[in-house]
Design a protein around this motif. Structure first.
Motif, PDB file in Angstrom:
ATOM      1  N   GLU A  27       0.767  -1.129   0.116  1.00  0.00           N
ATOM      2  CA  GLU A  27      -0.058  -0.032  -0.202  1.00  0.00           C
ATOM      3  C   GLU A  27       0.860   1.183  -0.011  1.00  0.00           C
ATOM      4  OE1 GLU A  27      -2.438  -0.871   3.524  1.00  0.00           O
ATOM      5  OE2 GLU A  27      -1.710  -2.823   2.772  1.00  0.00           O
ATOM      6  N   LYS A  28       1.977   1.229   0.582  1.00  0.00           N
ATOM      7  CA  LYS A  28       2.850   2.406   0.908  1.00  0.00           C
ATOM      8  C   LYS A  28       4.470   1.912   1.038  1.00  0.00           C
ATOM      9  CE  LYS A  28      -0.008   5.757   3.032  1.00  0.00           C
ATOM     10  NZ  LYS A  28       0.088   6.888   3.981  1.00  0.00           N
ATOM     11  N   TYR A 106       5.966   6.436  -0.721  1.00  0.00           N
ATOM     12  CA  TYR A 106       5.218   6.650  -1.823  1.00  0.00           C
ATOM     13  C   TYR A 106       3.796   5.892  -1.828  1.00  0.00           C
ATOM     14  CZ  TYR A 106       3.301   4.643  -6.267  1.00  0.00           C
ATOM     15  OH  TYR A 106       2.526   4.346  -7.427  1.00  0.00           O
ATOM     16  N   ASP A 107       2.753   6.381  -1.972  1.00  0.00           N
ATOM     17  CA  ASP A 107       1.492   5.646  -1.802  1.00  0.00           C
ATOM     18  C   ASP A 107       0.913   5.157  -3.111  1.00  0.00           C
ATOM     19  OD1 ASP A 107      -1.343   5.291  -1.430  1.00  0.00           O
ATOM     20  OD2 ASP A 107      -1.471   6.936   0.078  1.00  0.00           O
ATOM     21  N   GLU A 109      -1.756   3.497  -3.581  1.00  0.00           N
ATOM     22  CA  GLU A 109      -3.377   3.528  -3.938  1.00  0.00           C
ATOM     23  C   GLU A 109      -3.571   4.658  -4.435  1.00  0.00           C
ATOM     24  OE1 GLU A 109      -4.262   2.756  -0.027  1.00  0.00           O
ATOM     25  OE2 GLU A 109      -4.302   0.769  -0.245  1.00  0.00           O
ATOM     26  N   THR A 110      -2.882   5.925  -4.391  1.00  0.00           N
ATOM     27  CA  THR A 110      -3.235   7.054  -4.848  1.00  0.00           C
ATOM     28  C   THR A 110      -1.946   7.677  -5.887  1.00  0.00           C
ATOM     29  OG1 THR A 110      -1.975   8.443  -3.136  1.00  0.00           O
ATOM     30  CG2 THR A 110      -4.192   8.214  -2.690  1.00  0.00           C
ATOM     31  N   ASN A 111      -1.146   6.694  -6.059  1.00  0.00           N
ATOM     32  CA  ASN A 111       0.233   7.066  -6.852  1.00  0.00           C
ATOM     33  C   ASN A 111       0.783   8.377  -6.481  1.00  0.00           C
ATOM     34  OD1 ASN A 111       1.991   6.540  -9.109  1.00  0.00           O
ATOM     35  ND2 ASN A 111       0.663   7.349 -10.652  1.00  0.00           N
ATOM     36  N   SER A 112       1.194   8.677  -5.184  1.00  0.00           N
ATOM     37  CA  SER A 112       1.543   9.969  -5.148  1.00  0.00           C
ATOM     38  C   SER A 112       2.741   9.659  -4.146  1.00  0.00           C
ATOM     39  CB  SER A 112       0.528  10.652  -4.104  1.00  0.00           C
ATOM     40  OG  SER A 112       0.155  10.097  -3.097  1.00  0.00           O
ATOM     41  N   LYS A 114       5.370  11.551  -1.455  1.00  0.00           N
ATOM     42  CA  LYS A 114       5.851  12.711  -0.669  1.00  0.00           C
ATOM     43  C   LYS A 114       7.365  12.755  -0.139  1.00  0.00           C
ATOM     44  CE  LYS A 114       2.626  11.890   2.895  1.00  0.00           C
ATOM     45  NZ  LYS A 114       1.923  11.999   4.059  1.00  0.00           N
TER      46      LYS A 114
END
Length: 147
Positions: A27-28, A106-107, A109-112, A114
């Motif tokens: 997930e992350k 890296y998330d 699920e949201t492809n984002s 930080k």
């Protein structure tokens, strides 16, 4: 290609490497990098099925087991260090200061992504400071806060 694009490409390579290890079942992804003087260090942990785990524990929470042999784990860390070196090279190519520490989250699920960077040489200044301890500290902080 612009500096920012090349910089992001190397970070994307780090994320891909970490995701490849768990066959995209995280997930992350949490990546900690150090690049100071002769010290390069890359380490990663994951949130998988709601549980925070380090490289050597991924199969305890993965639905589909992966090759978590020492050889495979060392390969991930070695390729991660190679990516750190690429990041340094990109910064040098554009005459930019390179980060001495990086925290990437890296998330999937949201492809984002930080990211947090430090440019101060903490490891140069403090001989008691150890990359493994800093990584473990971050792991515990994230686990407690359930990021």
């Amino acid at each position: 290609m612009a500096f920012e694009d090349k910089f992001m490409d190397v970070q994307a390579s780090m994320i891909s490497l970490a995701l490849e290890y768990v066959q995209n079942q995280a997930e992350k992804v949490y990546i900690y990098c150090i690049s100071e003087e002769a010290l390069l260090s890359f380490d990663v942990f994951y949130k998988i099925n709601g549980v925070y785990v380090k490289l050597h524990k991924v199969n305890s929470v993965l639905d589909t087991k992966v090759d978590d042999s020492d050889n495979m784990m060392f390969s991930v860390l070695r390729y991660g260090n190679e990516d750190i070196q690429k990041l340094i090279d990109v910064c040098q190519e554009y005459n930019r200061e390179h980060p001495t520490e990086m925290w990437l989250v890296y998330d999937a699920e949201t492809n984002s992504l930080k990211s947090k960077y430090s440019y101060e040489g903490r490891y140069d200044k403090d001989e008691e400071l150890l990359p493994d301890e800093e990584f473990d500290k971050w792991f515990e902080e994230v686990k407690e806060s359930q990021e």
